[in-house]
Motif scaffolding. Sequence first.
Motif, PDB file in Angstrom:
ATOM      1  N   UNK A   1       1.019  -1.343   0.009  1.00 35.20           N
ATOM      2  CA  UNK A   1       0.169  -0.065  -0.122  1.00 35.20           C
ATOM      3  C   UNK A   1       1.011   1.124  -0.005  1.00 35.20           C
ATOM      4  N   UNK A   2       0.916   2.148  -1.002  1.00 37.64           N
ATOM      5  CA  UNK A   2       1.567   3.146  -1.296  1.00 37.64           C
ATOM      6  C   UNK A   2       0.393   4.478  -1.192  1.00 37.64           C
TER       7      UNK A   2
ATOM      8  N   UNK B   1       4.459  -0.924   3.419  1.00 41.18           N
ATOM      9  CA  UNK B   1       3.200  -0.087   3.704  1.00 41.18           C
ATOM     10  C   UNK B   1       3.512   1.438   4.113  1.00 41.18           C
ATOM     11  N   UNK B   2       2.956   2.573   3.377  1.00 41.19           N
ATOM     12  CA  UNK B   2       3.082   3.805   3.635  1.00 41.19           C
ATOM     13  C   UNK B   2       2.262   4.100   4.814  1.00 41.19           C
ATOM     14  N   UNK B   3       2.533   4.269   6.189  1.00 41.47           N
ATOM     15  CA  UNK B   3       1.641   4.178   7.092  1.00 41.47           C
ATOM     16  C   UNK B   3       1.520   5.882   7.116  1.00 41.47           C
TER      17      UNK B   3
ATOM     18  N   UNK C   1      -3.203  13.378   7.244  1.00 37.46           N
ATOM     19  CA  UNK C   1      -2.468  12.510   6.358  1.00 37.46           C
ATOM     20  C   UNK C   1      -1.259  13.148   6.010  1.00 37.46           C
ATOM     21  N   UNK C   2       0.023  12.203   6.263  1.00 39.82           N
ATOM     22  CA  UNK C   2       1.148  12.565   6.007  1.00 39.82           C
ATOM     23  C   UNK C   2       2.233  11.894   4.827  1.00 39.82           C
ATOM     24  N   UNK C   3       3.184  12.587   4.150  1.00 40.22           N
ATOM     25  CA  UNK C   3       3.748  12.244   3.110  1.00 40.22           C
ATOM     26  C   UNK C   3       4.915  11.319   3.360  1.00 40.22           C
TER      27      UNK C   3
ATOM     28  N   UNK D   1       7.527  -1.106   7.181  1.00 34.33           N
ATOM     29  CA  UNK D   1       6.470  -0.003   7.190  1.00 34.33           C
ATOM     30  C   UNK D   1       7.121   1.595   7.455  1.00 34.33           C
ATOM     31  N   UNK D   2       6.754   2.383   6.660  1.00 36.91           N
ATOM     32  CA  UNK D   2       7.322   3.651   6.547  1.00 36.91           C
ATOM     33  C   UNK D   2       6.200   4.568   7.230  1.00 36.91           C
ATOM     34  N   UNK D   3       6.546   4.940   8.554  1.00 34.72           N
ATOM     35  CA  UNK D   3       5.874   5.940   9.244  1.00 34.72           C
ATOM     36  C   UNK D   3       6.128   7.378   9.080  1.00 34.72           C
TER      37      UNK D   3
END
Length: 454
Positions: free
Chosen positions: A352-353, A369-371, A378-380, A394-396
């Motif tokens: 999920x991106x 996953x783009x968390x 929402x954040x980038x 997982x990229x927070x």
Amino acid sequence: MAEIASIRRAAVILAAGQGTRMKSPLPKVLHRIGGRTMLDRAIDAAYEVGCERVIVVVGNHSPAVRETATRRVGAENIVTQDPPMGTAHAVNVAREALAGFDGKVIITYADSPLMAAKVLEPVFALEADMAVLGFEAADPAAYGRLVLEGDKLNAIVEMRECTPEQLKIKACNSGVIACDRALLFSLLAEVKNENSKGEYYLTDIVGLARARDLQPRVTMAEENEVLGANGQAELAVIEKVWQNGVRRAFMDNGVHMPAPETVFFSYDTEIAPGVTIEPNVVFGEGVTVDTGAVIRAFSHLEGARVGKGALIGPYARLRLGAEIGKDAHIGNFVEVKNVTIGEGAKANHLSYLGDGSVGAGSNIGAGTIFCNYDGYFKYKTTIGERAFIGSNTSLVAPVTIGDGAMTGSGSVITEDVAPGALAFERAQQIEKTGWSTAFRERKAAEKAAQKGKK
């Protein structure tokens, strides 16, 4: 023809029907064909055929129809039929709205979404006191019949009023009529409701015109071009006709579809020549696909742009704001939303991106996953060029992965990673020798003991 083209044009679109046969809380004319409401399609056609005034007749029963029409044509061009007393009455309520208009008026219908500009243009172009759009029905059924002498129209007879001989006529009335504005409302003033339904029929103005020694004429359309939708089954037939037309147009323009009947398009889909679309693909609104791209089976795209030579799917989902670069790959069970994917970047599996960007040449490992959401905002996530994101990362967000950086598989990345660096976050692995064998033996013995007690 130059003189005809200079005549001003207006349209009256009838959209006041109850639509009870749809059996839906959604008003009939707001049901969609190819992702666009039938009402919007009727308004589109009127503007595209050169109408400078578009009047929409609505009923008091549907505020949503009024809102949609107002957004398109302005409140000053909305008129209300209340109570409904037939098609002639519906058109007549537009009298005041068109009082200052000097030109030709066409009457169309918001539940006939295939009456595009190319269908309406011949009605305007026909040199006649009154022009009527007809069609030859394979099964005339409940249509009004056109009593013709060549293309000269002597009368339109509603099915309920037809004689047995008239019921054999296959030339049918689409309901579309065009004539000078002053003549139209002069004739409407003479229409009576002396019929089996006690309604004021628009079709009666043909006989009234003949009584004034005027000569209505008919131009014919294909039956598929004038289909109306009263129920869900008819709506599905119209959707099929529309989709088939779009499919054929794309294939004629060089788009390859081995199973076109399984591919569904939206009204604004743009597909360049040289694109391949495999079976069972759905295009929602706002999709553009550049040449050489391949959309593989069972993918769903909406609000997305796909670059030249990109590979999408199978089983991919592109959502609003997905920008897929040249030669990029978005693979099976990957969802992309509001993310720009750079040239040649790849996300081939189960990811999920959402909200961010992926630089050119980067590789996104399976399970990434783009968390991007904390429950409120929402954040980038920003990934540089030639980065390598290990599987199950997982990229927070907000977080940035620099050019050429890597993340270790299974990591939860909460801080920025410098260009060229490796970032990983894992607990230390511990191994207990023989533990699994002992556990299995113990549990097998317990299970055998329980069986022995039965």
